[in-house]
Design a protein around this motif. Structure first.
Motif, PDB file in Angstrom:
ATOM      1  N   MET A   1       0.836  -1.096   0.062  1.00 39.71           N
ATOM      2  CA  MET A   1      -0.126  -0.040   0.076  1.00 39.71           C
ATOM      3  C   MET A   1       0.925   1.254  -0.052  1.00 39.71           C
ATOM      4  N   GLU A   2       1.909   1.229   0.627  1.00 36.24           N
ATOM      5  CA  GLU A   2       2.852   2.479   0.765  1.00 36.24           C
ATOM      6  C   GLU A   2       3.265   2.954  -0.648  1.00 36.24           C
ATOM      7  N   GLU A   3       3.573   1.872  -1.672  1.00 33.21           N
ATOM      8  CA  GLU A   3       3.822   2.442  -3.206  1.00 33.21           C
ATOM      9  C   GLU A   3       2.464   3.096  -3.831  1.00 33.21           C
ATOM     10  N   LEU A   4       1.573   2.611  -3.326  1.00 33.44           N
ATOM     11  CA  LEU A   4       0.078   3.169  -3.836  1.00 33.44           C
ATOM     12  C   LEU A   4      -0.051   4.631  -3.348  1.00 33.44           C
ATOM     13  N   TYR A   5       0.346   4.625  -1.989  1.00 31.17           N
ATOM     14  CA  TYR A   5       0.267   6.254  -1.372  1.00 31.17           C
ATOM     15  C   TYR A   5       1.428   6.903  -2.099  1.00 31.17           C
ATOM     16  N   LYS A   6       2.248   6.446  -2.260  1.00 31.23           N
ATOM     17  CA  LYS A   6       3.291   7.516  -3.009  1.00 31.23           C
ATOM     18  C   LYS A   6       3.048   7.923  -4.288  1.00 31.23           C
ATOM     19  N   PHE A   7       2.610   6.762  -4.950  1.00 30.84           N
ATOM     20  CA  PHE A   7       2.158   7.020  -6.363  1.00 30.84           C
ATOM     21  C   PHE A   7       1.086   7.942  -6.392  1.00 30.84           C
ATOM     22  N   ILE A   8       0.191   8.272  -5.564  1.00 30.98           N
ATOM     23  CA  ILE A   8      -0.973   9.138  -5.539  1.00 30.98           C
ATOM     24  C   ILE A   8      -0.250  10.714  -5.039  1.00 30.98           C
ATOM     25  N   GLU A   9       0.454  10.720  -4.028  1.00 34.67           N
ATOM     26  CA  GLU A   9       1.281  11.774  -3.739  1.00 34.67           C
ATOM     27  C   GLU A   9       2.249  12.451  -4.811  1.00 34.67           C
ATOM     28  N   ASP A  10       3.006  11.352  -5.566  1.00 37.37           N
ATOM     29  CA  ASP A  10       3.845  11.902  -6.601  1.00 37.37           C
ATOM     30  C   ASP A  10       2.856  12.543  -7.853  1.00 37.37           C
ATOM     31  N   LYS A  11       1.827  11.824  -8.160  1.00 36.72           N
ATOM     32  CA  LYS A  11       0.869  12.449  -9.244  1.00 36.72           C
ATOM     33  C   LYS A  11       0.437  13.740  -8.747  1.00 36.72           C
ATOM     34  N   ILE A  12      -0.105  13.852  -7.538  1.00 38.11           N
ATOM     35  CA  ILE A  12      -0.522  15.314  -7.074  1.00 38.11           C
ATOM     36  C   ILE A  12       0.551  16.122  -7.313  1.00 38.11           C
ATOM     37  N   HIS A  13       1.721  16.121  -6.614  1.00 38.54           N
ATOM     38  CA  HIS A  13       2.904  17.089  -6.516  1.00 38.54           C
ATOM     39  C   HIS A  13       3.303  17.363  -7.994  1.00 38.54           C
TER      40      HIS A  13
END
Length: 86
Positions: A1-13
């Motif tokens: 799940m951590e990879e998914l959370y990071k992916f979301i954060e990266d897309k937003i940023h």
């Protein structure tokens, strides 16, 4: 799940969104909002801060969902993260 959370954060940023954001908080907000909804396409709004609105364009399927576009409206401007784009 951590990879998914990071992916979301990266897309937003990558959209230029200037504020701190938690991928886990965004994911959990989506899950809370879609709980109990039927399959289909939805536009859901969430007020993340007093002056920030997240607009989710989501497709809900039997056991999953697809976040297509996330639009973040802030006093600094409007930012769009396209999750369907590679």
């Amino acid at each position: 799940m951590e990879e998914l959370y990071k992916f979301i954060e990266d897309k937003i940023h990558s959209s230029g969104y200037p504020r701190p954001v938690s991928g886990e908080a965004v994911y959990n907000d989506i899950c809370d909002q879609i709980d109990g909804k039927q399959n289909g396409q939805y536009i859901l709004l969430s007020k993340f801060d007093d002056d920030v609105v997240f607009e989710y364009n989501i497709t809900i399927m039997d056991e999953e969902f697809n976040l297509g576009l996330l639009t973040m409206t802030t006093p600094e401007g409007v930012f769009k993260a396209d999750f369907d784009e590679e």
